[in-house]
Design a protein around this motif. Structure first.
Motif, PDB file in Angstrom:
ATOM      1  N   ASN A   1       2.984 -26.768 -38.778  1.00 55.47           N
ATOM      2  CA  ASN A   1       3.957 -27.817 -39.010  1.00 55.47           C
ATOM      3  C   ASN A   1       5.185 -27.651 -38.122  1.00 55.47           C
ATOM      4  N   VAL A   2       5.796 -28.740 -37.729  1.00 51.25           N
ATOM      5  CA  VAL A   2       6.941 -28.664 -36.818  1.00 51.25           C
ATOM      6  C   VAL A   2       8.112 -27.931 -37.448  1.00 51.25           C
ATOM      7  N   SER A   3       8.217 -27.988 -38.782  1.00 56.53           N
ATOM      8  CA  SER A   3       9.369 -27.342 -39.406  1.00 56.53           C
ATOM      9  C   SER A   3       9.138 -25.868 -39.666  1.00 56.53           C
ATOM     10  N   GLN A   4       8.023 -25.338 -39.149  1.00 58.00           N
ATOM     11  CA  GLN A   4       7.733 -23.927 -39.357  1.00 58.00           C
ATOM     12  C   GLN A   4       8.516 -23.116 -38.324  1.00 58.00           C
ATOM     13  N   PRO A   5       9.250 -22.095 -38.729  1.00 58.68           N
ATOM     14  CA  PRO A   5       9.945 -21.291 -37.720  1.00 58.68           C
ATOM     15  C   PRO A   5       8.976 -20.374 -36.978  1.00 58.68           C
ATOM     16  N   LEU A   6       9.465 -19.776 -35.907  1.00 50.62           N
ATOM     17  CA  LEU A   6       8.661 -18.792 -35.196  1.00 50.62           C
ATOM     18  C   LEU A   6       8.624 -17.508 -36.007  1.00 50.62           C
TER      19      LEU A   6
ATOM     20  N   VAL B   1       3.587 -18.575 -29.635  1.00 51.40           N
ATOM     21  CA  VAL B   1       3.194 -17.289 -30.204  1.00 51.40           C
ATOM     22  C   VAL B   1       1.838 -17.482 -30.847  1.00 51.40           C
ATOM     23  N   LEU B   2       0.879 -16.648 -30.422  1.00 49.57           N
ATOM     24  CA  LEU B   2      -0.483 -16.760 -30.944  1.00 49.57           C
ATOM     25  C   LEU B   2      -0.621 -15.785 -32.098  1.00 49.57           C
ATOM     26  N   ALA B   3      -0.990 -16.262 -33.288  1.00 46.22           N
ATOM     27  CA  ALA B   3      -1.100 -15.342 -34.421  1.00 46.22           C
ATOM     28  C   ALA B   3      -2.171 -15.839 -35.366  1.00 46.22           C
ATOM     29  N   ASP B   4      -2.618 -14.964 -36.260  1.00 45.05           N
ATOM     30  CA  ASP B   4      -3.679 -15.352 -37.167  1.00 45.05           C
ATOM     31  C   ASP B   4      -3.155 -15.795 -38.524  1.00 45.05           C
ATOM     32  N   HIS B   5      -1.839 -16.001 -38.626  1.00 46.63           N
ATOM     33  CA  HIS B   5      -1.285 -16.407 -39.910  1.00 46.63           C
ATOM     34  C   HIS B   5      -0.490 -17.680 -39.688  1.00 46.63           C
ATOM     35  N   GLU B   6      -0.626 -18.612 -40.645  1.00 46.49           N
ATOM     36  CA  GLU B   6       0.114 -19.849 -40.449  1.00 46.49           C
ATOM     37  C   GLU B   6       1.531 -19.720 -40.978  1.00 46.49           C
ATOM     38  N   SER B   7       1.669 -19.095 -42.126  1.00 45.25           N
ATOM     39  CA  SER B   7       3.024 -18.833 -42.601  1.00 45.25           C
ATOM     40  C   SER B   7       3.186 -17.334 -42.807  1.00 45.25           C
TER      41      SER B   7
ATOM     42  N   GLY C   1      19.685 -23.329 -36.601  1.00 44.93           N
ATOM     43  CA  GLY C   1      18.583 -23.387 -37.567  1.00 44.93           C
ATOM     44  C   GLY C   1      18.859 -22.586 -38.816  1.00 44.93           C
ATOM     45  N   PRO C   2      19.991 -22.810 -39.514  1.00 45.03           N
ATOM     46  CA  PRO C   2      20.308 -21.984 -40.687  1.00 45.03           C
ATOM     47  C   PRO C   2      19.289 -22.098 -41.799  1.00 45.03           C
ATOM     48  N   ASN C   3      18.583 -23.220 -41.883  1.00 46.81           N
ATOM     49  CA  ASN C   3      17.581 -23.327 -42.937  1.00 46.81           C
ATOM     50  C   ASN C   3      16.323 -22.547 -42.599  1.00 46.81           C
ATOM     51  N   LEU C   4      16.194 -22.130 -41.311  1.00 50.02           N
ATOM     52  CA  LEU C   4      15.035 -21.326 -40.925  1.00 50.02           C
ATOM     53  C   LEU C   4      15.379 -19.846 -40.852  1.00 50.02           C
ATOM     54  N   ALA C   5      16.692 -19.568 -40.854  1.00 48.72           N
ATOM     55  CA  ALA C   5      17.110 -18.162 -40.709  1.00 48.72           C
ATOM     56  C   ALA C   5      16.927 -17.433 -42.029  1.00 48.72           C
ATOM     57  N   HIS C   6      16.923 -16.118 -41.938  1.00 45.56           N
ATOM     58  CA  HIS C   6      16.830 -15.231 -43.109  1.00 45.56           C
ATOM     59  C   HIS C   6      15.664 -15.591 -44.009  1.00 45.56           C
ATOM     60  N   CYS C   7      14.567 -16.030 -43.383  1.00 46.83           N
ATOM     61  CA  CYS C   7      13.355 -16.369 -44.121  1.00 46.83           C
ATOM     62  C   CYS C   7      13.580 -17.372 -45.242  1.00 46.83           C
ATOM     63  N   ASN C   8      14.457 -18.358 -45.010  1.00 43.35           N
ATOM     64  CA  ASN C   8      14.663 -19.356 -46.049  1.00 43.35           C
ATOM     65  C   ASN C   8      13.462 -20.282 -46.171  1.00 43.35           C
TER      66      ASN C   8
END
Lengths: 670, 101
Positions: free
Chosen positions: A389-394, A412-418, A153-160
């Motif tokens: 969205n499916v393309s959202q990283p954890l 992961v349950l969280a109160d923020h979407e991004s 997942g290089p496009n999801l790594a390093h907060c890309n």
């Protein structure tokens, strides 16, 4: 002065010395306060917190002072433009810059870092009210030790794709070679500012005259360069004085399960399928140890504890097919120390279950605002769970370490979407006020403990959802799901204990007698630390035991091993506590990074964070004289010395002329 | 020890002992030799053993200067590069300073 005089008189046994000693004693007794000269010069600052040095495989971060402290002329910074004075215009470098919290920004700190030969140190005044936002952490927490990398997942790594902490200014991860201390906004700080106004202010553009008010900060750190260097220097036996210079960060993870496991049988268990419910325990801030982590971690683990309590009855009445394991990880802030260790133990057969035994993982992240509108409906709860969205990283979470080892279904349950909603992620402002934890002003501490706040109500709803989801996920009886409800009273008591005051009657009742000293009138510190005795770990261990275990009738001598002897409450008509034995399947496992077990101090896969050691840390202020005056005093002293030598020489050579006597000197035989 | 009271043969024996002793990696013996016997070798009026004492003193002086050169070079290099040598530097050190590389 009196004590010095007495020492000077020594242990004489002549009557003259005895007489002199008694005269001095007489005067000392009449003058009650024998002040030492040191107290007249220095004012010690007591409520300070330093910034310390931390090291990892490749870098060192934090602050360092010189071994005999850094002294600088105090300058209270008024604005960013005022930085000119200490950095270039001021005539008496080096300066000790005093900052208000609004000026504690990245640009000001970086400018001072670049001109660090004129800056002796920085003192930050931390106010009681929080600024609109402040996060000294990096924008992409734990970016190198999660599951996303250049291979996966290089496009999801390093907060890309998603920058998780956009407000982060990264100050916690910078290296400063001057000390940075924090001061509270109290009388000491007022005294410092008054000292500055009296002595250091420039009048009409002309330079201020000596003597000037100065501050000296001591925070000399022993470790340097990086973790492999400091661990190597720890181990060297050849040197004359072997000194430990750093310690690895770590503590214990707390885990407990619905159906208990035998603590001595490790490895894969046949036909055993486990649902893991995870949360993290720790947090950090820029300064050493002060970390309150209210939204960052407390909201998550309090919810999980409440869910564990909500599941107690239904899992005893109608046990689900799969086991549920509650895991609380320590050290997640520093590259997932706790979860990487648990995954490592599972991979190497050192834990009661194996990675193949895991059915799924449910992790609770930051859940402050999960309840957006508290419309209470009769059957349902006031919020909706949205799947991004499916393309959202954890987000950065312990689940990532499990996924790094093996593909496991997880949430992961969280109160923020991004990006995080938390405006004070990993900072010293992430406290009870950030969670909107307010109590009516006329309540006593005991009443505050029992008062159910709105925050507690919303977290209770989240806990109920989590408990129901866990029960269904573990294959429990569907008809019983709606009977599972978390208890708001327990949630509010936990929030009070973890964010306002840990020394309250409920925490006292659930703790062991030998640990009651860790309870203080202030909230506990969530920094993972190196002493392996972190307060939140112990509190969560005993709370989980209390909320999921059962009180027994065993006496203290029968209560051993996985049984915990706790203090209990004080019944209304007596002063002795009703102590009892709790049997619970709550255990502690070591949460020290596998890098230190394997000796791979330069590891890229595991956390390598260590904290430097130091001898002492203190701060004081005093008036300094100008350098010219010091040199003049020294010069006069040397001149007096040489003059006296010369005079003595001349007198001794001309002794017969000066001290001539008429009598003939008697020739005595020696 | 007062050299004036010694007979010349004993002075020569002493000088020789210090000269040979210095070869056991003891340059300070050579320094002592030079300082102590300097007057005997170069200032006193000639006597039979003085020529040998002179050679011993000269060689001790040379040896001492050689040691000074070698040690100064090594100390300068070590102090300058110890931090860069990392592991090797740490293993060669008796006392590693705290808090600085």
């Amino acid at each position: 002065m009196c004590s010095n005089l007495v020492r000077c008189l020594g242990d004489g046994n002549t009557s003259l010395q005895k007489l002199a000693t008694s005269i001095v004693f007489f005067f000392c007794l009449s003058d009650v306060s024998c002040n030492s000269v040191e107290q007249k010069i220095y004012v010690e600052l007591n409520n300070t917190v330093p910034c310390v040095r931390l090291l990892n495989a490749t870098h060192q971060i934090g602050c360092q002072s010189s071994i005999s402290g850094d002294t600088g002329v105090i300058h209270v910074l008024e604005s960013e433009a005022d930085l000119e004075w200490p950095l270039s215009k001021g005539p008496n470098p080096p300066y000790m810059v005093l900052l208000e919290s609004s000026l504690f920004t990245r640009s000001i700190m970086m400018k001072m870092k670049n001109e660090s030969n004129r800056v002796a140190g920085v003192a930050v005044v931390v106010p009681n009210t929080s600024p609109p936002e402040f996060s000294p952490h990096t924008t992409c927490p734990n970016e190198n030790t999660g599951v996303y990398s250049d291979n996966y997942g290089p496009n999801l790594a390093h907060c890309n794709t998603t920058v998780w902490n956009p407000r982060g200014n990264g100050l916690s991860y910078e290296e400063f070679d001057f000390p940075v201390f924090s001061l509270k906004e109290d009388n000491e700080t007022e005294f410092i500012k008054q000292c500055y106004l009296d002595h250091n202010r420039a009048v009409n553009g002309s330079a201020p005259q000596y003597p000037l008010c100065a501050m000296q900060l001591f925070s000399h750190m022993h470790a340097v360069t990086n973790t492999p260097t400091c661990m190597r220097r720890n181990d060297i036996n050849f040197s004359i004085n072997p000194e430990m210079v750093c310690d690895p960060l770590g503590d214990y993870n707390v885990w407990g399960s619905i159906r208990p496991y035998n603590d001595t049988v490790f490895g894969h268990k046949e036909n055993e399928s486990v649902v893991i419910a995870a949360a993290r325990l720790d947090s950090r801030a820029f300064f050493w140890e002060v970390s309150t982590g209210a939204e960052g971690s407390v909201s998550g683990f309090v919810t999980l504890l409440a869910a564990a309590q909500a599941l107690r009855e239904v899992t005893h009445a109608a046990p689900p097919t799969r086991n549920i394991l509650f895991a609380f990880f320590q050290g997640e802030t520093f590259d997932y120390i706790g979860s990487s260790r648990m995954v490592y133990d599972m991979e190497n057969g050192k834990f009661v279950i194996d990675l193949d035994n895991i059915h799924s993982v449910l992790e609770i992240g930051q859940v402050k605002n999960l309840v957006n509108n508290l419309q209470s409906s009769t059957a349902g709860l006031g919020f909706l769970l949205v799947e991004p969205n499916v393309s959202q990283p954890l987000p950065p979470s312990s689940l990532q370490r499990f996924l790094r080892a093996q593909p496991i279904p997880g949430i992961v349950l969280a109160d923020h979407e991004s990006a995080f909603n938390n405006r004070y992620y990993e900072s010293f402002y992430d406290n009870a006020a950030n969670l909107n934890l307010t109590y009516p002003s006329d309540l006593s501490p005991e009443e505050q403990l029992e008062f159910v706040t709105d925050t507690a109500k919303s977290l209770t709803d989240v806990a109920t959802v989590v408990a129901r989801a866990l029960y269904k996920q573990a294959g429990g009886d569907e008809s019983l799901v709606n009977t599972i409800k978390a208890d708001p009273k327990i949630v509010t008591q936990m929030l009070y204990g973890f964010l306002v005051s840990s020394n309250n009657s409920w925490f006292q009742a659930v703790m062991a007698p030998e640990l009651k000293n860790i309870l203080k009138p202030s909230p506990p510190e969530y920094y993972v630390g190196v002493a392996m005795s972190s307060t939140p770990t112990r509190l969560v261990q005993y709370l989980l035991a209390n909320l999921t275990g059962a009180a027994t009738n065993l006496t203290q001598s029968q209560c051993m091993y996985s049984y915990l002897w706790v203090q209990g409450i004080v019944p209304p008509n007596s002063t002795e506590r009703d102590s009892f034995c709790v049997r619970a399947s709550v255990r502690l496992t070591k949460a020290v990074s596998p890098a230190f077990e394997l000796g791979e101090y330069a590891s890229k896969d595991y956390s390598t964070w260590t904290e430097s050691r130091w001898k002492f840390i203190k701060a004081r202020i005093f008036l300094v004289a100008s350098r010219d005056l010091e040199m003049l005093t020294l010069g006069v002293g040397v001149a007096v010395l040489f003059t006296s030598l010369l005079v003595t020489y001349f007198i001794s050579t001309k002794a017969d002329v000066l001290f001539s006597s008429t009598r003939e000197p008697a020739s005595a035989a020696y | 020890m007062n050299l004036e009271r010694l007979p010349n043969e004993e002075k020569l024996t002493l000088c020789r002992k210090y000269y040979f002793g210095g070869f056991a990696f003891l340059p300070f013996l050579w320094l002592v030799n030079v300082v102590w016997f300097f007057k005997e070798a170069f200032v006193e009026p000639t006597y039979t053993e003085q020529l040998q004492i002179k050679t011993y003193v000269k060689r001790s002086g040379l040896g001492f200067l050689l040691w000074v050169a070698v040690l100064t070079t090594w100390i300068t290099i070590f102090q300058h590069f110890r931090a860069e040598w990392g592991e090797v530097g740490d293993y060669l050190s008796f006392t590693i300073p705290l808090g600085i590389p």
